[in-house]
Design a protein around this motif. Structure first.
Motif, PDB file in Angstrom:
ATOM      1  N   LEU A  13       0.848  -1.204   0.000  1.00  0.00           N
ATOM      2  CA  LEU A  13       0.000   0.000   0.000  1.00  0.00           C
ATOM      3  C   LEU A  13       0.878   1.247   0.000  1.00  0.00           C
ATOM      4  CD1 LEU A  13      -2.780  -1.089   2.533  1.00  0.00           C
ATOM      5  CD2 LEU A  13      -2.797  -1.249   0.026  1.00  0.00           C
ATOM      6  N   LYS A  14       0.432   2.252  -0.756  1.00  0.00           N
ATOM      7  CA  LYS A  14       1.243   3.470  -0.896  1.00  0.00           C
ATOM      8  C   LYS A  14       0.891   4.484   0.190  1.00  0.00           C
ATOM      9  CE  LYS A  14      -0.031   3.070  -5.538  1.00  0.00           C
ATOM     10  NZ  LYS A  14      -0.398   3.616  -6.828  1.00  0.00           N
ATOM     11  N   ALA A  15       1.796   5.413   0.408  1.00  0.00           N
ATOM     12  CA  ALA A  15       1.512   6.492   1.359  1.00  0.00           C
ATOM     13  C   ALA A  15       0.489   7.434   0.728  1.00  0.00           C
ATOM     14  CB  ALA A  15       2.789   7.244   1.684  1.00  0.00           C
ATOM     15  N   LYS A  16      -0.482   7.880   1.507  1.00  0.00           N
ATOM     16  CA  LYS A  16      -1.495   8.812   0.972  1.00  0.00           C
ATOM     17  C   LYS A  16      -0.904  10.216   0.899  1.00  0.00           C
ATOM     18  CE  LYS A  16      -5.203   5.850   1.596  1.00  0.00           C
ATOM     19  NZ  LYS A  16      -4.475   4.811   2.299  1.00  0.00           N
ATOM     20  N   PRO A  17      -1.338  10.998  -0.093  1.00  0.00           N
ATOM     21  CA  PRO A  17      -0.745  12.325  -0.273  1.00  0.00           C
ATOM     22  C   PRO A  17      -1.220  13.336   0.773  1.00  0.00           C
ATOM     23  CG  PRO A  17      -2.530  11.979  -1.813  1.00  0.00           C
ATOM     24  CD  PRO A  17      -2.378  10.691  -1.086  1.00  0.00           C
ATOM     25  N   ASN A  18      -0.458  14.396   0.868  1.00  0.00           N
ATOM     26  CA  ASN A  18      -0.818  15.532   1.712  1.00  0.00           C
ATOM     27  C   ASN A  18      -2.029  16.239   1.083  1.00  0.00           C
ATOM     28  OD1 ASN A  18      -0.986  18.123   2.709  1.00  0.00           O
ATOM     29  ND2 ASN A  18       1.227  18.337   2.963  1.00  0.00           N
ATOM     30  N   GLY A  19      -3.093  16.394   1.872  1.00  0.00           N
ATOM     31  CA  GLY A  19      -4.378  16.878   1.377  1.00  0.00           C
ATOM     32  C   GLY A  19      -4.359  18.123   0.511  1.00  0.00           C
ATOM     33  N   ASN A  20      -3.467  19.092   0.791  1.00  0.00           N
ATOM     34  CA  ASN A  20      -3.578  20.328   0.009  1.00  0.00           C
ATOM     35  C   ASN A  20      -2.545  20.424  -1.112  1.00  0.00           C
ATOM     36  OD1 ASN A  20      -1.401  20.789   1.613  1.00  0.00           O
ATOM     37  ND2 ASN A  20      -2.570  21.998   3.100  1.00  0.00           N
ATOM     38  N   LYS A  21      -1.826  19.318  -1.394  1.00  0.00           N
ATOM     39  CA  LYS A  21      -0.832  19.369  -2.477  1.00  0.00           C
ATOM     40  C   LYS A  21      -1.116  18.282  -3.502  1.00  0.00           C
ATOM     41  CE  LYS A  21       2.976  21.894  -0.659  1.00  0.00           C
ATOM     42  NZ  LYS A  21       2.816  21.861   0.798  1.00  0.00           N
ATOM     43  N   LEU A  22      -2.359  18.220  -3.952  1.00  0.00           N
ATOM     44  CA  LEU A  22      -2.731  17.099  -4.800  1.00  0.00           C
ATOM     45  C   LEU A  22      -2.381  17.318  -6.269  1.00  0.00           C
ATOM     46  CD1 LEU A  22      -6.169  16.311  -3.157  1.00  0.00           C
ATOM     47  CD2 LEU A  22      -4.098  14.920  -3.074  1.00  0.00           C
ATOM     48  N   TRP A 126      -8.747   7.067  -0.018  1.00  0.00           N
ATOM     49  CA  TRP A 126      -8.003   7.982  -0.884  1.00  0.00           C
ATOM     50  C   TRP A 126      -8.828   9.195  -1.319  1.00  0.00           C
ATOM     51  CZ3 TRP A 126      -2.957   7.587  -2.718  1.00  0.00           C
ATOM     52  CH2 TRP A 126      -2.277   6.402  -2.428  1.00  0.00           C
ATOM     53  N   ILE A 127     -10.116   9.187  -1.023  1.00  0.00           N
ATOM     54  CA  ILE A 127     -10.956  10.311  -1.478  1.00  0.00           C
ATOM     55  C   ILE A 127     -10.746  11.481  -0.529  1.00  0.00           C
ATOM     56  CG2 ILE A 127     -13.284  11.060  -2.104  1.00  0.00           C
ATOM     57  CD1 ILE A 127     -14.014   8.077  -2.443  1.00  0.00           C
ATOM     58  N   PRO A 128     -10.182  12.588  -1.018  1.00  0.00           N
ATOM     59  CA  PRO A 128      -9.847  13.688  -0.118  1.00  0.00           C
ATOM     60  C   PRO A 128     -11.092  14.416   0.368  1.00  0.00           C
ATOM     61  CG  PRO A 128      -9.359  14.295  -2.392  1.00  0.00           C
ATOM     62  CD  PRO A 128      -9.830  12.877  -2.427  1.00  0.00           C
ATOM     63  N   PRO A 129     -10.998  15.087   1.519  1.00  0.00           N
ATOM     64  CA  PRO A 129     -12.125  15.879   1.992  1.00  0.00           C
ATOM     65  C   PRO A 129     -12.339  17.095   1.098  1.00  0.00           C
ATOM     66  CG  PRO A 129     -10.227  16.173   3.430  1.00  0.00           C
ATOM     67  CD  PRO A 129      -9.848  15.152   2.408  1.00  0.00           C
ATOM     68  N   ARG A 130     -13.548  17.677   1.159  1.00  0.00           N
ATOM     69  CA  ARG A 130     -13.865  18.823   0.313  1.00  0.00           C
ATOM     70  C   ARG A 130     -12.866  19.955   0.567  1.00  0.00           C
ATOM     71  NH1 ARG A 130     -19.740  21.845  -0.667  1.00  0.00           N
ATOM     72  NH2 ARG A 130     -18.919  23.316  -2.177  1.00  0.00           N
ATOM     73  N   GLY A 131     -12.267  20.433  -0.500  1.00  0.00           N
ATOM     74  CA  GLY A 131     -11.365  21.565  -0.440  1.00  0.00           C
ATOM     75  C   GLY A 131     -11.453  22.132  -1.829  1.00  0.00           C
ATOM     76  N   GLU A 132     -10.665  23.106  -2.218  1.00  0.00           N
ATOM     77  CA  GLU A 132     -10.841  23.657  -3.561  1.00  0.00           C
ATOM     78  C   GLU A 132     -10.606  22.580  -4.627  1.00  0.00           C
ATOM     79  OE1 GLU A 132      -9.495  27.163  -6.485  1.00  0.00           O
ATOM     80  OE2 GLU A 132      -9.169  27.528  -4.367  1.00  0.00           O
ATOM     81  N   GLY A 133     -11.685  22.086  -5.196  1.00  0.00           N
ATOM     82  CA  GLY A 133     -11.609  21.077  -6.247  1.00  0.00           C
ATOM     83  C   GLY A 133     -11.212  19.690  -5.760  1.00  0.00           C
ATOM     84  N   ALA A 134     -10.995  19.506  -4.469  1.00  0.00           N
ATOM     85  CA  ALA A 134     -10.474  18.208  -3.999  1.00  0.00           C
ATOM     86  C   ALA A 134     -11.533  17.118  -4.137  1.00  0.00           C
ATOM     87  CB  ALA A 134      -9.986  18.321  -2.568  1.00  0.00           C
ATOM     88  N   ILE A 161     -10.270   0.804 -14.917  1.00  0.00           N
ATOM     89  CA  ILE A 161     -10.596   2.063 -14.231  1.00  0.00           C
ATOM     90  C   ILE A 161      -9.484   2.322 -13.223  1.00  0.00           C
ATOM     91  CG2 ILE A 161     -12.246   3.327 -12.806  1.00  0.00           C
ATOM     92  CD1 ILE A 161     -14.423   1.335 -13.655  1.00  0.00           C
ATOM     93  N   ILE A 162      -8.889   3.495 -13.329  1.00  0.00           N
ATOM     94  CA  ILE A 162      -7.900   3.918 -12.337  1.00  0.00           C
ATOM     95  C   ILE A 162      -8.415   5.164 -11.632  1.00  0.00           C
ATOM     96  CG2 ILE A 162      -5.870   2.826 -13.376  1.00  0.00           C
ATOM     97  CD1 ILE A 162      -5.232   5.490 -14.749  1.00  0.00           C
ATOM     98  N   LEU A 163      -7.857   5.443 -10.466  1.00  0.00           N
ATOM     99  CA  LEU A 163      -8.358   6.523  -9.612  1.00  0.00           C
ATOM    100  C   LEU A 163      -7.211   7.442  -9.204  1.00  0.00           C
ATOM    101  CD1 LEU A 163     -10.368   4.262  -7.099  1.00  0.00           C
ATOM    102  CD2 LEU A 163     -11.265   5.378  -9.158  1.00  0.00           C
ATOM    103  N   SER A 164      -7.495   8.743  -9.172  1.00  0.00           N
ATOM    104  CA  SER A 164      -6.446   9.703  -8.829  1.00  0.00           C
ATOM    105  C   SER A 164      -7.012  10.813  -7.941  1.00  0.00           C
ATOM    106  CB  SER A 164      -5.891  10.300 -10.134  1.00  0.00           C
ATOM    107  OG  SER A 164      -4.995  11.338  -9.874  1.00  0.00           O
ATOM    108  N   PRO A 165      -6.534  10.929  -6.702  1.00  0.00           N
ATOM    109  CA  PRO A 165      -6.981  12.059  -5.878  1.00  0.00           C
ATOM    110  C   PRO A 165      -6.463  13.365  -6.474  1.00  0.00           C
ATOM    111  CG  PRO A 165      -5.284  10.800  -4.720  1.00  0.00           C
ATOM    112  CD  PRO A 165      -5.537  10.094  -6.019  1.00  0.00           C
TER     113      PRO A 165
END
Ligand code: PMP
Length: 356
Positions: A13-22, A126-134, A161-165
């Motif tokens: 499993l990969k590390a999840k990204p920092n929420g505001n640097k997607l 992996w689904i980020p919380p609501r933020g600008e366009g997140a 199907i692939i997914l990208s935050p």
């Protein structure tokens, strides 16, 4: 449909990204949905498996003759961690329209929707919380895998199907973008594949985009290929104009993509009481409206940016500024309404939102 679930091992499993640097489209989740097609078995071998490279025959026909189609939609994390999808089956239906045009097999929408939901349940963290366009961008794709040279429809395909935050699509975020109107290149011709979401359309658009970017513009606005005067669409967005009291967008002529955001905006703007017309509109009409003080707003619509206000248009060296480079009232209203619907925060009567 039977879907095999092969989860990645804990140490994969990969590390999840920092929420505001997607950013957009640079990070991919742990799993993907895959299924294969051949003429005797139809679609088979459906599975959710770890995100990994494919092994392809160097003669795979997608690499040579471009039978490749895709879709783009998003999953949104709303309040109470509820997950929402916006018009997902409309995207899968459009994938089938593209498939038919490219002589590729149709998918079963219900089966693929089931696969998508399985995948989302597994990768939902992996689904980020609501933020600008997140949000979580979802990319269903189909390619021809049969290894053979010679131009014809392949008899083997892969669907995945692939997914990208993701965060905001443009560096500008929701701030107005400056657009270059090209009269040198065209995107699609009548009778061509402009209304299919097929890879070649995007390959053909890159040179105009590169030149526009070098000149300091964010996107290219395409004109029709025959007269070079009727407005078509922007790189990855449909386009709307507010002229006087009329909201105008080019009609679905066959050479533009029938955007799902476009269709949603048409419905919302009509329900807000605007006069909305899908009609031919020339670039000269837009510049003339601007000179006469009638051009109130220009904005793009698409899944990636949702609504993207346009601050200026540059055509043959002339620039027309739109609404003094400010976000317009309708663009702001549509952006807020659509986002609230997509994140499940606004009740809607259109039945566009599906909760996972
Ligand atoms: N036009 C083009 C060429 C596109 O790639 C997109 C993005 N899919 C759109 C318009 C907007 O379509 P949608 O609203 O369905 O994202």
């Amino acid at each position: 449909m039977d879907i095999l679930i092969e989860k990645a091992a804990a140490n994969e499993l990969k590390a999840k990204p920092n929420g505001n640097k997607l950013g957009f489209g640079a990070i991919f989740t742990d799993h993907m949905f895959v299924m294969e097609y051949d003429e005797t078995q139809g679609w088979h071998n459906a599975k959710v498996t770890k995100y990994q490279n494919f092994s392809l025959d160097p003669a795979a026909m997608t690499l040579h003759y471009g039978q490749a189609i895709f879709e783009g939609l998003k999953a949104y994390r709303g309040e109470n961690d509820d997950i929402f999808l916006f018009r997902p089956k409309d995207n899968l239906a459009r994938l089938n329209t593209s498939a038919t045009r490219m002589c590729m097999p149709n998918i079963n929408i219900e089966d693929v929707f089931q696969g998508l939901q399985e995948l989302l349940r597994i990768d939902q963290d992996w689904i980020p919380p609501r933020g600008e366009g997140a949000s979580l961008y979802i990319r269903p794709t189909m390619i021809a895998t049969e290894g053979a040279l010679g131009v014809r429809a392949a008899d083997k395909y892969l669907f995945f199907i692939i997914l990208s935050p993701v965060g905001a699509y443009y560096a500008e975020g929701f701030n107005p973008v400056n657009i270059f109107v090209t009269d040198k290149y065209v995107r699609a011709v009548p009778g061509g594949v402009g209304n299919a979401k097929t890879a070649g359309n995007y390959a053909a658009s890159i040179m105009a985009a590169v030149e526009a970017e070098e000149a300091g513009f964010t996107q290219v606005l395409w004109l029709d290929a025959v007269h070079r005067k009727y407005i078509e669409e922007v790189g990855t967005m449909n386009i709307f104009f507010v002229i006087g009291d009329e909201v105008v967008t080019p009609p679905l002529s066959g050479s533009i993509l029938p955007g799902i955001t476009r269709d949603s905006v048409l419905q919302i703007a009509r329900d807000l009481g605007y006069t909305v017309n899908e009609r031919l509109i020339t670039i000269d009409e837009v510049f003339k409206a601007s000179e006469e003080g009638l051009l109130k707003e220009v904005f793009g619509t698409g899944t990636a940016a949702i609504i993207s206000p346009v601050g200026s248009l540059n055509y043959k060296g002339d620039t027309c500024s739109v609404n003094n480079g400010q976000i317009g009232t309708l663009a702001q209203r549509l952006f807020d309404d659509l986002q609230d619907i997509q994140y499940g925060q606004k009740k809607e009567s259109y039945s566009w939102v599906t909760k996972l």
